[in-house]
Design an enzyme around this catalytic site. Structure first.
Site, PDB file in Angstrom:
ATOM      1  N   HIS A  17     -24.158 -25.450   3.143  1.00  0.00           N
ATOM      2  CA  HIS A  17     -24.557 -25.844   1.783  1.00  0.00           C
ATOM      3  C   HIS A  17     -24.076 -24.789   0.788  1.00  0.00           C
ATOM      4  O   HIS A  17     -23.480 -25.123  -0.251  1.00  0.00           O
ATOM      5  CB  HIS A  17     -26.073 -26.008   1.716  1.00  0.00           C
ATOM      6  CG  HIS A  17     -26.633 -26.018   0.325  1.00  0.00           C
ATOM      7  ND1 HIS A  17     -26.450 -27.064  -0.550  1.00  0.00           N
ATOM      8  CD2 HIS A  17     -27.368 -25.101  -0.361  1.00  0.00           C
ATOM      9  CE1 HIS A  17     -27.040 -26.798  -1.699  1.00  0.00           C
ATOM     10  NE2 HIS A  17     -27.603 -25.603  -1.612  1.00  0.00           N
TER      11      HIS A  17
ATOM     12  N   ASP B  55       1.357 -26.509 -21.238  1.00  0.00           N
ATOM     13  CA  ASP B  55       0.856 -26.695 -19.875  1.00  0.00           C
ATOM     14  C   ASP B  55       0.372 -25.335 -19.391  1.00  0.00           C
ATOM     15  O   ASP B  55       0.428 -24.356 -20.135  1.00  0.00           O
ATOM     16  CB  ASP B  55       1.969 -27.220 -18.943  1.00  0.00           C
ATOM     17  CG  ASP B  55       1.393 -27.956 -17.732  1.00  0.00           C
ATOM     18  OD1 ASP B  55       0.560 -27.358 -17.021  1.00  0.00           O
ATOM     19  OD2 ASP B  55       1.752 -29.129 -17.517  1.00  0.00           O
TER      20      ASP B  55
ATOM     21  N   TRP C  18     -24.249 -17.851   4.579  1.00  0.00           N
ATOM     22  CA  TRP C  18     -22.919 -17.794   3.940  1.00  0.00           C
ATOM     23  C   TRP C  18     -22.460 -16.357   3.784  1.00  0.00           C
ATOM     24  O   TRP C  18     -21.278 -16.088   3.603  1.00  0.00           O
ATOM     25  CB  TRP C  18     -22.938 -18.502   2.584  1.00  0.00           C
ATOM     26  CG  TRP C  18     -23.452 -17.695   1.432  1.00  0.00           C
ATOM     27  CD1 TRP C  18     -24.767 -17.469   1.134  1.00  0.00           C
ATOM     28  CD2 TRP C  18     -22.695 -17.000   0.435  1.00  0.00           C
ATOM     29  NE1 TRP C  18     -24.855 -16.683   0.010  1.00  0.00           N
ATOM     30  CE2 TRP C  18     -23.612 -16.379  -0.441  1.00  0.00           C
ATOM     31  CE3 TRP C  18     -21.327 -16.845   0.192  1.00  0.00           C
ATOM     32  CZ2 TRP C  18     -23.204 -15.616  -1.539  1.00  0.00           C
ATOM     33  CZ3 TRP C  18     -20.927 -16.076  -0.914  1.00  0.00           C
ATOM     34  CH2 TRP C  18     -21.860 -15.469  -1.758  1.00  0.00           C
TER      35      TRP C  18
ATOM     36  N   SER D  73      -6.322 -19.893  -2.985  1.00  0.00           N
ATOM     37  CA  SER D  73      -6.353 -20.886  -4.059  1.00  0.00           C
ATOM     38  C   SER D  73      -6.948 -20.295  -5.331  1.00  0.00           C
ATOM     39  O   SER D  73      -6.405 -20.448  -6.432  1.00  0.00           O
ATOM     40  CB  SER D  73      -7.152 -22.099  -3.590  1.00  0.00           C
ATOM     41  OG  SER D  73      -7.573 -22.864  -4.679  1.00  0.00           O
ATOM     42  N   SER D  74      -8.069 -19.583  -5.180  1.00  0.00           N
ATOM     43  CA  SER D  74      -8.725 -19.005  -6.356  1.00  0.00           C
ATOM     44  C   SER D  74      -7.835 -17.979  -7.031  1.00  0.00           C
ATOM     45  O   SER D  74      -7.776 -17.905  -8.262  1.00  0.00           O
ATOM     46  CB  SER D  74     -10.028 -18.309  -5.964  1.00  0.00           C
ATOM     47  OG  SER D  74     -10.908 -19.220  -5.413  1.00  0.00           O
TER      48      SER D  74
ATOM     49  N   HIS E 156     -21.231  -9.715  -5.632  1.00  0.00           N
ATOM     50  CA  HIS E 156     -21.877  -9.678  -6.941  1.00  0.00           C
ATOM     51  C   HIS E 156     -20.958 -10.130  -8.070  1.00  0.00           C
ATOM     52  O   HIS E 156     -21.334 -10.985  -8.856  1.00  0.00           O
ATOM     53  CB  HIS E 156     -22.589  -8.375  -7.261  1.00  0.00           C
ATOM     54  CG  HIS E 156     -23.567  -8.646  -8.359  1.00  0.00           C
ATOM     55  ND1 HIS E 156     -24.776  -9.241  -8.115  1.00  0.00           N
ATOM     56  CD2 HIS E 156     -23.446  -8.566  -9.693  1.00  0.00           C
ATOM     57  CE1 HIS E 156     -25.364  -9.491  -9.266  1.00  0.00           C
ATOM     58  NE2 HIS E 156     -24.588  -9.080 -10.239  1.00  0.00           N
TER      59      HIS E 156
ATOM     60  N   GLU F   7     -18.745 -12.159  -7.724  1.00  0.00           N
ATOM     61  CA  GLU F   7     -18.650 -13.604  -7.471  1.00  0.00           C
ATOM     62  C   GLU F   7     -19.721 -14.383  -8.237  1.00  0.00           C
ATOM     63  O   GLU F   7     -19.439 -15.446  -8.780  1.00  0.00           O
ATOM     64  CB  GLU F   7     -18.759 -13.873  -5.966  1.00  0.00           C
ATOM     65  CG  GLU F   7     -18.931 -15.336  -5.568  1.00  0.00           C
ATOM     66  CD  GLU F   7     -17.695 -16.194  -5.810  1.00  0.00           C
ATOM     67  OE1 GLU F   7     -16.596 -15.623  -5.976  1.00  0.00           O
ATOM     68  OE2 GLU F   7     -17.835 -17.427  -5.824  1.00  0.00           O
TER      69      GLU F   7
ATOM     70  N   TYR G 257     -20.938 -13.695 -11.014  1.00  0.00           N
ATOM     71  CA  TYR G 257     -20.516 -13.798 -12.418  1.00  0.00           C
ATOM     72  C   TYR G 257     -19.308 -14.707 -12.572  1.00  0.00           C
ATOM     73  O   TYR G 257     -19.127 -15.318 -13.626  1.00  0.00           O
ATOM     74  CB  TYR G 257     -20.290 -12.404 -13.015  1.00  0.00           C
ATOM     75  CG  TYR G 257     -21.621 -11.745 -13.213  1.00  0.00           C
ATOM     76  CD1 TYR G 257     -22.441 -12.125 -14.259  1.00  0.00           C
ATOM     77  CD2 TYR G 257     -22.110 -10.828 -12.296  1.00  0.00           C
ATOM     78  CE1 TYR G 257     -23.695 -11.609 -14.403  1.00  0.00           C
ATOM     79  CE2 TYR G 257     -23.375 -10.291 -12.437  1.00  0.00           C
ATOM     80  CZ  TYR G 257     -24.166 -10.687 -13.494  1.00  0.00           C
ATOM     81  OH  TYR G 257     -25.420 -10.190 -13.628  1.00  0.00           O
TER      82      TYR G 257
ATOM     83  N   SER H 283     -21.265 -21.382 -25.420  1.00  0.00           N
ATOM     84  CA  SER H 283     -20.860 -20.796 -26.704  1.00  0.00           C
ATOM     85  C   SER H 283     -19.972 -21.732 -27.521  1.00  0.00           C
ATOM     86  O   SER H 283     -19.756 -21.499 -28.708  1.00  0.00           O
ATOM     87  CB  SER H 283     -20.113 -19.479 -26.494  1.00  0.00           C
ATOM     88  OG  SER H 283     -20.869 -18.610 -25.695  1.00  0.00           O
TER      89      SER H 283
ATOM     90  N   HIS I 241     -27.799  -3.974  -4.823  1.00  0.00           N
ATOM     91  CA  HIS I 241     -29.136  -4.513  -5.075  1.00  0.00           C
ATOM     92  C   HIS I 241     -29.411  -5.757  -4.226  1.00  0.00           C
ATOM     93  O   HIS I 241     -30.526  -6.241  -4.193  1.00  0.00           O
ATOM     94  CB  HIS I 241     -29.378  -4.781  -6.572  1.00  0.00           C
ATOM     95  CG  HIS I 241     -28.602  -5.904  -7.160  1.00  0.00           C
ATOM     96  ND1 HIS I 241     -28.216  -5.933  -8.467  1.00  0.00           N
ATOM     97  CD2 HIS I 241     -28.123  -7.047  -6.635  1.00  0.00           C
ATOM     98  CE1 HIS I 241     -27.550  -7.034  -8.712  1.00  0.00           C
ATOM     99  NE2 HIS I 241     -27.477  -7.724  -7.616  1.00  0.00           N
ATOM    100  N   HIS I 242     -28.378  -6.255  -3.549  1.00  0.00           N
ATOM    101  CA  HIS I 242     -28.602  -7.366  -2.619  1.00  0.00           C
ATOM    102  C   HIS I 242     -29.105  -6.865  -1.273  1.00  0.00           C
ATOM    103  O   HIS I 242     -29.372  -7.658  -0.383  1.00  0.00           O
ATOM    104  CB  HIS I 242     -27.298  -8.136  -2.396  1.00  0.00           C
ATOM    105  CG  HIS I 242     -26.808  -8.822  -3.632  1.00  0.00           C
ATOM    106  ND1 HIS I 242     -27.188 -10.107  -3.962  1.00  0.00           N
ATOM    107  CD2 HIS I 242     -25.994  -8.416  -4.625  1.00  0.00           C
ATOM    108  CE1 HIS I 242     -26.604 -10.455  -5.105  1.00  0.00           C
ATOM    109  NE2 HIS I 242     -25.878  -9.448  -5.532  1.00  0.00           N
TER     110      HIS I 242
ATOM    111  N   THR J  38     -26.742  -9.342 -21.292  1.00  0.00           N
ATOM    112  CA  THR J  38     -27.188 -10.728 -21.105  1.00  0.00           C
ATOM    113  C   THR J  38     -28.158 -11.104 -22.209  1.00  0.00           C
ATOM    114  O   THR J  38     -28.097 -12.209 -22.757  1.00  0.00           O
ATOM    115  CB  THR J  38     -27.843 -10.902 -19.724  1.00  0.00           C
ATOM    116  OG1 THR J  38     -27.009 -10.283 -18.751  1.00  0.00           O
ATOM    117  CG2 THR J  38     -27.996 -12.364 -19.382  1.00  0.00           C
TER     118      THR J  38
ATOM    119  N   LYS K 206     -26.389 -11.948 -25.361  1.00  0.00           N
ATOM    120  CA  LYS K 206     -25.835 -13.307 -25.371  1.00  0.00           C
ATOM    121  C   LYS K 206     -26.913 -14.328 -25.731  1.00  0.00           C
ATOM    122  O   LYS K 206     -26.709 -15.199 -26.576  1.00  0.00           O
ATOM    123  CB  LYS K 206     -25.225 -13.647 -24.009  1.00  0.00           C
ATOM    124  CG  LYS K 206     -24.046 -12.766 -23.668  1.00  0.00           C
ATOM    125  CD  LYS K 206     -23.193 -13.349 -22.565  1.00  0.00           C
ATOM    126  CE  LYS K 206     -22.237 -14.353 -23.111  1.00  0.00           C
ATOM    127  NZ  LYS K 206     -20.914 -13.839 -23.396  1.00  0.00           N
TER     128      LYS K 206
ATOM    129  N   ARG L 271     -36.956 -16.778   3.504  1.00  0.00           N
ATOM    130  CA  ARG L 271     -35.945 -17.818   3.337  1.00  0.00           C
ATOM    131  C   ARG L 271     -35.284 -18.104   4.684  1.00  0.00           C
ATOM    132  O   ARG L 271     -35.477 -17.381   5.649  1.00  0.00           O
ATOM    133  CB  ARG L 271     -34.903 -17.369   2.303  1.00  0.00           C
ATOM    134  CG  ARG L 271     -34.167 -16.112   2.679  1.00  0.00           C
ATOM    135  CD  ARG L 271     -33.310 -15.587   1.550  1.00  0.00           C
ATOM    136  NE  ARG L 271     -32.116 -16.386   1.362  1.00  0.00           N
ATOM    137  CZ  ARG L 271     -30.976 -15.917   0.824  1.00  0.00           C
ATOM    138  NH1 ARG L 271     -30.915 -14.654   0.430  1.00  0.00           N
ATOM    139  NH2 ARG L 271     -29.941 -16.679   0.682  1.00  0.00           N
TER     140      ARG L 271
END
Lengths: 292, 559
Positions: free
Chosen positions: B84, B113, B149, B176-177, B260, B262, B264, B275, B309-310, B335, B338, B457
């Site tokens: 998932h 293009d 994951w 690809s990315s 991390h 990622e 963002y 915005s 922090h993870h 943040t 924003k 979890r």
């Protein structure tokens, strides 16, 4: 008018205070973090509530402005856009500096508590905790007492796919073991955590602490259960460790110092030969190359 | 504000009609080099993966509906949680962003293009193969990847034949990315219309530009980490094996150095879209344009120095925990800037509530809630309680579902008339919004309580005291999942027909894309538009020009 507003505000404050007062009670119903039974868990709970209320306060202000804008500046009410408002260095500095101050105010107590948590000096009892797929092993260092702690049989039977057993009929479903860890109250107990196969994490919410048990490494954490808080406390493995990750609970019985001493002695007499044999077998295991 | 010089007003439909010949049939899609076709393929692919990943989520929530194991084996449950996440992150959200970038960035910067069209084709067509490989793991001996994951060793090394397939799939997605990111950077840097300086770019281009740099910086790190897993498993290395002198925690450091930034990568383009939308429907320019740009850049920079922090519970030195706590808390500052700027944009505006605005507003509230729980998670002592519980699950779903995914939906509802030339069914879109907004909270809010009360979890079954909130969460999940079926139906209807959309579509829309006719012709901006911008930073705000092209299709009063 002002009178009415202050009345209204007063009522709001009272309600808010009522909600705050009710929160520890709500913890029992499974809404909030437990206050716990150690000094540290109480401090952690305090930090949690501090940050929670700071966030709620910020949310009330920020969401308040958003909701006000949505209600007051809608075109259907004839609002005309003031397109001259595009930036303001002054407000931008204000709303950068104020958050920094709030963050500092939260960081100071958090850092203080963290220093206390990491202070593992002067421990009175050391227990080695080893995570296995999927059970725990506890070894009272230099006491010749050690045992595995596995999910209780009735829970294990009920948790099988399509068992037909209603979990509500099983006491402490999934949170009961055959041999709980036993520790004395009012004693600084050090847990040395490691694992035999994959990473596990040892966690009892009432003790406020969680730490990973990593194969090949030893982590430590300490628990000092407050005097008078004897009883049974339950937790679970908190790091995904494979198929039965959800089925390796942790149960800790906290006894008075005297009861604990008696329990330890009984264990030593009863299980001495077995414990030694088990230790020898584990040492032999450790010398066998992985995968052999 | 600015004006467009006569004779260069972009692309009146007549100018371009003779260029509107497109390759027909399968070849148009297989050999596509047109940014609009590729963008469409990305978006359709993302939509399919959204439903694949969503089905997996519903399997998870169905099992968790009540205590006891009723439906699936715990091993399969674990591979559902793992898949998932992989499908939603790499298959749904990231391709959706690349699809939106493909469609909109050339239109917004006045480029004909993307800069590298052939590579654009490769970067899309890798994805179906990558995901076929990933989804095929569910049918190989040992089942799909089930170690989460995050693929933490040693557990992930216990995976069966799925391990090399998953790793190859991740390599393909990464390639690809990276190609997509290079394309975005080169397009923005080299192909902007001459008069548009960087500080005149639409915020969506800005946030995507920064996202693209993040992608290039961290995708190779992930590739390195998973390659080390592969060699540990098959070639006898011991990068992560303590018995061989390695360190399993090192994997976590490397993974989160990717992981991390990622998160963002998943959220920054949503900041850009919000915005764009809030100023349009507030009929006011974005408040603090340059502050928004700098805040985005600050967030991107900070995202590189907060990764641990993870993993506060792995047993880091005290100084390490302090550093990562403080750096994480700092993210709240940009943040906050924003969120305050978006709010200030609405202040004294003239607000209307079309579907894009509704999704943007829900984003504003619900992403903020995710931000608050993020701040709580930064407090290390409290994190020792929160870590690896449903509190964390609630936190990251709040920032990803009503954050990133609502951002994508807001963008689709904003630009769909531009793509199809038709207005969509507003009533149906509002149903989609309200059902999503209500059920997403029923789904994820109770998970805060579950986590605080002690539910870990990634467990397929739980103690009975967690039963009530899990039931609510599952009800929310099915409500949310079923509501999403409205979305493809609405889009299909809009592609097939509907009231004609004008060029401007929305009353106060701004930016170059709205100067093109709707639907945007197959080839656009073959001559770069010559637009005059004011000296100060800010987006291109379309003036009140007369003519049919600038009349809005949709006026809120004329409903």
């Amino acid at each position: 008018m002002i009178q009415r507003m202050t009345n209204c505000f007063g009522r709001w404050l009272l309600t808010a205070a009522g909600v705050m007062g009710a929160l520890p009670a709500m913890a029992a119903k499974g809404l909030n973090m437990p206050v716990g039974v150690t000094e540290l868990s109480g401090k952690i709970y305090g930090l949690h509530m501090l940050v929670l209320w700071v966030c709620v306060a910020i949310a009330v202000v920020v969401f308040g402005v958003m909701i006000y804008s949505i209600v007051a500046f809608r075109r259907s009410r004839g609002a005309v856009a003031d397109t001259s408002i595009t930036h303001s260095t002054r407000v931008e500095i204000i709303w950068t500096v104020i958050p920094v101050l709030i963050l500092v105010a939260m960081a100071v107590p958090a850092a203080r508590t963290l220093v206390e948590i990491e202070d593992t000096r002067n421990t009175e009892l050391s227990i080695k905790v080893t995570g296995y797929q999927w059970k725990w092993h506890y070894e009272y260092l230099n006491q010749d007492v050690g045992f595995f702690s596995t999910l209780a049989r009735d829970s294990d039977a009920a948790r099988q796919l399509g068992s037909g057993i209603d979990p509500d009929t099983v006491p402490n479903y999934l949170l009961d073991v055959d041999h709980p860890l036993v520790i004395p109250e009012g004693t600084k107990v050090r847990l040395l955590l490691t694992a035999a196969d994959v990473i596990h994490a040892w966690w009892v919410p009432e003790f406020g602490m969680k730490k990973d048990a990593i194969p090949g490494f030893v982590n430590e954490l300490w628990i000092k259960v407050q005097e008078g808080k004897t009883g049974t406390y339950r937790g679970q493995c908190a790091e995904l460790c494979g198929r039965d990750h959800g089925f390796m609970p942790i149960v800790v019985e906290v006894k008075t110092k005297e009861e604990f001493a008696a329990w330890l002695q009984a264990q030593q007499q009863e299980a001495a030969p077995e414990a030694q044999a088990a230790t020898a077998a584990r040492n032999a295991d450790a010398l066998t190359p992985a995968g052999a | 504000m600015q004006h467009v010089e006569a004779g260069h007003t972009g692309a009146p439909a007549t100018d371009h009609s003779h260029h509107d010949e497109k390759p027909q049939g399968l070849k148009r899609w297989l050999f596509a080099t047109n940014h609009k076709d590729i963008g469409t393929m990305y978006l359709v692919f993302a939509g399919i993966m959204f439903f694949v990943g969503g089905t997996m989520a519903l399997i998870i929530r169905a099992e968790l509906f009540q205590p006891g194991l009723q439906l699936v084996d715990p091993g399969f449950f674990n591979s559902m949680t793992t898949m998932h996440a992989l499908v939603m992150i790499f298959g749904a959200v990231m391709p959706a962003w690349v699809g939106l970038a493909n469609w909109m960035i050339p239109l917004q910067v006045g480029a004909p293009d993307m800069a590298l069209p052939r590579m654009n084709n490769y970067s899309f067509w890798i994805l179906p193969f990558a995901f076929t490989l990933l989804l095929a793991t569910l049918f190989v001996p040992g089942g799909g990847p089930a170690g989460g994951w995050t693929l933490y060793p040693p557990l992930s090394l216990q995976t069966g034949d799925a391990l090399p397939m998953t790793i190859l799939a991740i390599h393909l997605m990464g390639a690809s990315s990276i190609m997509g990111a290079i394309n975005v950077i080169v397009t923005i840097m080299n192909m902007r219309t001459k008069s548009m300086s960087l500080l005149h770019m639409p915020l969506f281009c800005w946030t995507w530009l920064i996202t693209a740099y993040l992608l290039i910086a961290v995708m190779p790190v992930l590739a390195g980490a998973v390659t080390m897993l592969l060699t540990d498993h098959y070639f006898g290395t011991s990068f992560f094996n303590a018995a061989g002198g390695g360190d399993p925690v090192m994997f976590q450091h490397i993974f989160w150095f990717f992981g991390h930034p990622e998160v963002y990568i998943l959220i920054l383009p949503a900041f850009g879209i919000v915005s764009e939308i809030i100023p349009t429907f507030s009929r006011k320019p974005l408040f603090g344009y340059d502050a928004m740009v700098y805040a985005t850049a600050s967030i991107a920079f900070l995202s590189f120095i907060v990764w641990a922090h993870h993993m506060f519970t792995v047993g880091m030195p005290l100084s390490g925990q302090m550093f990562f706590m403080l750096s994480t808390m700092l993210i709240a500052v940009p943040t906050g800037v924003k969120v305050f700027n978006w709010t200030a944009t609405m202040w004294k505006g003239s607000l209307t509530f079309e579907p894009p605005m509704l999704f943007a507003l829900a984003f504003l509230f619900l992403f903020s809630i995710g931000g608050f729980s993020g701040l709580m998670l930064a407090i290390v002592p409290a994190d020792f309680q929160y870590h690896d519980t449903y509190f964390v699950v609630a936190h990251f779903h709040y920032v990803l579902v009503p954050g990133a995914i609502f951002g994508i939906m807001a963008g689709v509802y904003y630009w769909l008339p531009k793509w199809t030339g038709h207005m969509y069914n507003m009533t149906l879109a509002k149903w989609h919004f309200w059902l999503s907004a209500i059920f997403v909270n029923v789904l994820f809010f109770p998970q805060h309580f579950l986590g605080l009360a002690g539910m870990p979890r990634r467990i397929p079954d739980y103690a009975t005291q967690f039963a009530d909130w899990n039931m609510w969460s599952s009800i929310g999940a099915f409500g949310f999942g079923l509501s999403q079926l409205i979305f493809p139906y609405l889009i299909w209807k809009c592609v097939r027909g509907g009231p004609k959309a004008t060029a401007r579509v929305w009353e106060s829309s701004h930016g170059l894309e709205w100067m093109l006719p709707s639907p945007a012709p197959y080839h656009t901006w073959e001559n770069p538009p010559d637009v005059q911008f004011p000296d100060e930073p800010g987006e291109n705000v379309m003036g009140d020009q007369p003519g049919p092209d600038t009349a809005p299709t949709h006026t809120p009063d004329g409903r």
